[in-house]
Design an enzyme around this catalytic site. Sequence first.
Site, PDB file in Angstrom:
ATOM      1  N   TYR A   1       6.452   8.063  17.705  1.00 30.74           N
ATOM      2  CA  TYR A   1       6.736   7.962  16.262  1.00 30.74           C
ATOM      3  C   TYR A   1       7.964   8.796  15.905  1.00 30.74           C
ATOM      4  O   TYR A   1       8.859   8.353  15.187  1.00 30.74           O
ATOM      5  CB  TYR A   1       5.500   8.428  15.493  1.00 30.74           C
ATOM      6  CG  TYR A   1       5.605   8.408  13.985  1.00 30.74           C
ATOM      7  CD1 TYR A   1       5.621   7.212  13.274  1.00 30.74           C
ATOM      8  CD2 TYR A   1       5.656   9.600  13.254  1.00 30.74           C
ATOM      9  CE1 TYR A   1       5.698   7.202  11.882  1.00 30.74           C
ATOM     10  CE2 TYR A   1       5.723   9.601  11.865  1.00 30.74           C
ATOM     11  CZ  TYR A   1       5.739   8.399  11.186  1.00 30.74           C
ATOM     12  OH  TYR A   1       5.805   8.394   9.811  1.00 30.74           O
TER      13      TYR A   1
ATOM     14  N   LYS B   1      11.453   7.489  14.344  1.00 34.56           N
ATOM     15  CA  LYS B   1      11.951   7.939  13.033  1.00 34.56           C
ATOM     16  C   LYS B   1      13.293   8.665  13.168  1.00 34.56           C
ATOM     17  O   LYS B   1      14.136   8.566  12.280  1.00 34.56           O
ATOM     18  CB  LYS B   1      10.908   8.828  12.344  1.00 34.56           C
ATOM     19  CG  LYS B   1       9.645   8.076  11.911  1.00 34.56           C
ATOM     20  CD  LYS B   1       9.936   6.991  10.862  1.00 34.56           C
ATOM     21  CE  LYS B   1       8.660   6.463  10.222  1.00 34.56           C
ATOM     22  NZ  LYS B   1       8.920   5.391   9.234  1.00 34.56           N
TER      23      LYS B   1
ATOM     24  N   SER C   1       0.837  -1.208   0.000  1.00 32.94           N
ATOM     25  CA  SER C   1       0.000   0.000   0.000  1.00 32.94           C
ATOM     26  C   SER C   1       0.866   1.250   0.000  1.00 32.94           C
ATOM     27  O   SER C   1       2.077   1.194   0.220  1.00 32.94           O
ATOM     28  CB  SER C   1      -0.905   0.005   1.241  1.00 32.94           C
ATOM     29  OG  SER C   1      -0.109   0.073   2.410  1.00 32.94           O
TER      30      SER C   1
ATOM     31  N   ILE D   1       3.115   4.380   0.034  1.00 37.26           N
ATOM     32  CA  ILE D   1       4.447   4.701  -0.498  1.00 37.26           C
ATOM     33  C   ILE D   1       5.149   3.433  -0.966  1.00 37.26           C
ATOM     34  O   ILE D   1       5.774   3.417  -2.038  1.00 37.26           O
ATOM     35  CB  ILE D   1       5.279   5.440   0.583  1.00 37.26           C
ATOM     36  CG1 ILE D   1       4.684   6.840   0.820  1.00 37.26           C
ATOM     37  CG2 ILE D   1       6.742   5.525   0.186  1.00 37.26           C
ATOM     38  CD1 ILE D   1       5.242   7.582   2.029  1.00 37.26           C
TER      39      ILE D   1
HETATM   40  P1  NAP Z   1       0.491   2.745   4.629  1.00 37.13           P
HETATM   41  O1  NAP Z   1      -0.202   2.812   3.317  1.00 37.13           O
HETATM   42  O2  NAP Z   1      -0.302   2.521   5.862  1.00 37.13           O
HETATM   43  O3  NAP Z   1       1.642   1.658   4.502  1.00 37.13           O
HETATM   44  C1  NAP Z   1       2.277   1.089   5.597  1.00 37.13           C
HETATM   45  C2  NAP Z   1       2.620  -0.334   5.219  1.00 37.13           C
HETATM   46  O4  NAP Z   1       3.383  -0.930   6.256  1.00 37.13           O
HETATM   47  C3  NAP Z   1       1.390  -1.196   4.992  1.00 37.13           C
HETATM   48  O5  NAP Z   1       1.512  -1.815   3.723  1.00 37.13           O
HETATM   49  C4  NAP Z   1       1.437  -2.215   6.121  1.00 37.13           C
HETATM   50  O6  NAP Z   1       0.965  -3.463   5.650  1.00 37.13           O
HETATM   51  C5  NAP Z   1       2.928  -2.246   6.460  1.00 37.13           C
HETATM   52  N1  NAP Z   1       3.172  -2.609   7.840  1.00 37.13           N
HETATM   53  C6  NAP Z   1       2.708  -1.983   8.957  1.00 37.13           C
HETATM   54  N2  NAP Z   1       3.131  -2.635  10.050  1.00 37.13           N
HETATM   55  C7  NAP Z   1       3.881  -3.673   9.608  1.00 37.13           C
HETATM   56  C8  NAP Z   1       4.606  -4.706  10.268  1.00 37.13           C
HETATM   57  N3  NAP Z   1       4.625  -4.807  11.605  1.00 37.13           N
HETATM   58  N4  NAP Z   1       5.247  -5.622   9.511  1.00 37.13           N
HETATM   59  C9  NAP Z   1       5.228  -5.539   8.157  1.00 37.13           C
HETATM   60  N5  NAP Z   1       4.588  -4.575   7.491  1.00 37.13           N
HETATM   61  C10 NAP Z   1       3.912  -3.655   8.211  1.00 37.13           C
HETATM   62  O7  NAP Z   1       1.284   4.091   4.912  1.00 37.13           O
HETATM   63  P2  NAP Z   1       2.425   4.867   4.100  1.00 37.13           P
HETATM   64  O8  NAP Z   1       2.098   6.277   4.264  1.00 37.13           O
HETATM   65  O9  NAP Z   1       2.621   4.300   2.760  1.00 37.13           O
HETATM   66  O10 NAP Z   1       3.690   4.552   5.012  1.00 37.13           O
HETATM   67  C11 NAP Z   1       4.898   4.058   4.479  1.00 37.13           C
HETATM   68  C12 NAP Z   1       6.066   4.636   5.262  1.00 37.13           C
HETATM   69  O11 NAP Z   1       6.111   6.045   5.020  1.00 37.13           O
HETATM   70  C13 NAP Z   1       5.942   4.463   6.778  1.00 37.13           C
HETATM   71  O12 NAP Z   1       7.196   4.100   7.302  1.00 37.13           O
HETATM   72  C14 NAP Z   1       5.547   5.853   7.264  1.00 37.13           C
HETATM   73  O13 NAP Z   1       5.965   6.089   8.562  1.00 37.13           O
HETATM   74  C15 NAP Z   1       6.268   6.706   6.254  1.00 37.13           C
HETATM   75  N6  NAP Z   1       5.737   8.069   6.127  1.00 37.13           N
HETATM   76  C16 NAP Z   1       4.440   8.300   5.724  1.00 37.13           C
HETATM   77  C17 NAP Z   1       3.964   9.599   5.628  1.00 37.13           C
HETATM   78  C18 NAP Z   1       2.552   9.921   5.216  1.00 37.13           C
HETATM   79  O14 NAP Z   1       2.114  11.067   5.418  1.00 37.13           O
HETATM   80  N7  NAP Z   1       1.830   9.006   4.622  1.00 37.13           N
HETATM   81  C19 NAP Z   1       4.826  10.678   5.926  1.00 37.13           C
HETATM   82  C20 NAP Z   1       6.136  10.406   6.313  1.00 37.13           C
HETATM   83  C21 NAP Z   1       6.579   9.102   6.411  1.00 37.13           C
HETATM   84  P3  NAP Z   1       0.289  -4.552   6.648  1.00 37.13           P
HETATM   85  O15 NAP Z   1      -0.584  -3.768   7.584  1.00 37.13           O
HETATM   86  O16 NAP Z   1      -0.415  -5.499   5.777  1.00 37.13           O
HETATM   87  O17 NAP Z   1       1.447  -5.181   7.328  1.00 37.13           O
END
Ligand code: NAP
Length: 254
Positions: free
Chosen positions: A150, A154, A14, A16
Amino acid sequence: MTVSGHALVTGGGSGIGAAVAKTLVDAGLRVTLLGRTLAPLQQLAAAHPGHMAAVQADVTDADAVAMAFTQARAHFGPITVLVNSAGQAGSAPFLKTDAALWQQMLAVNLTGTFHCTQAVLPDMLQAGWGRIINIASTAGLAGYAYVAAYCAAKHGVVGLTRALALELARKGITVNAVCPGYTETELLRDSIANVMAKTGRSEADARAEFAAGNPQGRIVQPEEVADTVRWLCSAGAASINGQSIAVCGGEIMN
Ligand code: NAP
């Protein structure tokens, strides 16, 4: 730009991680997607037959990670690109941040990155080439209210990135962090829902508040983060090492 080899993307089902996986396949890599929920991983992999595979693991579980990396190698061979995108962003005022939330944020965001990096490094050392790219956050470079756990996790990812970059500098392996600002994914939609529930604001108002932190006045798109990752995988980025690249419209300048 064409890149070859095998990339493993955690959180690849999902947001990023999925955008990174698609971009890297378009650039010429084979990609294994890793996450806890197999269905979205398999669905994305099925749309790229022969180029993507799916493996299941919780990144907080070192044994499960090791097993999943072995399965990944069975699909596409040694892994020379690792993108640590699995993450969770729990929020709470500091005095309501209990030990469980604190531990969970560290376990998923920081220790998960540690486990996956340990699992991949022998392949990269053997190849004499590798790219480790940690999706940290602007919260790895600056403080934000109500997300102390968080933010701490990070910032830890950024510290791990810097230390490992120096340790591996003469091995043909670079280690960098990509630090997105608020990005249009499920994680952000959850944060918007949380603000709406806690403050009674409308979705438009809550969304506008997240966008306002970005000097460009907008939410970052996952494909913009993915393009930065793709560039870091290229031969031309060989001297970029130990950096934390903010993808946030200028919110952070370092
Ligand atoms: P997302 O769509 O919720 O993706 C997070 C992914 O991590 C999901 O596919 C989830 O899949 C997986 N995940 C969560 N816990 C896990 C675990 N214990 N083991 C394995 N996989 C796990 O959110 P996203 O925004 O793309 O986040 C991706 C990264 O970008 C994260 O590290 C987040 O902190 C960082 N980030 C996001 C933002 C933002 O605004 N969106 C900003 C800065 C940084 P499952 O639940 O199926 O495991």
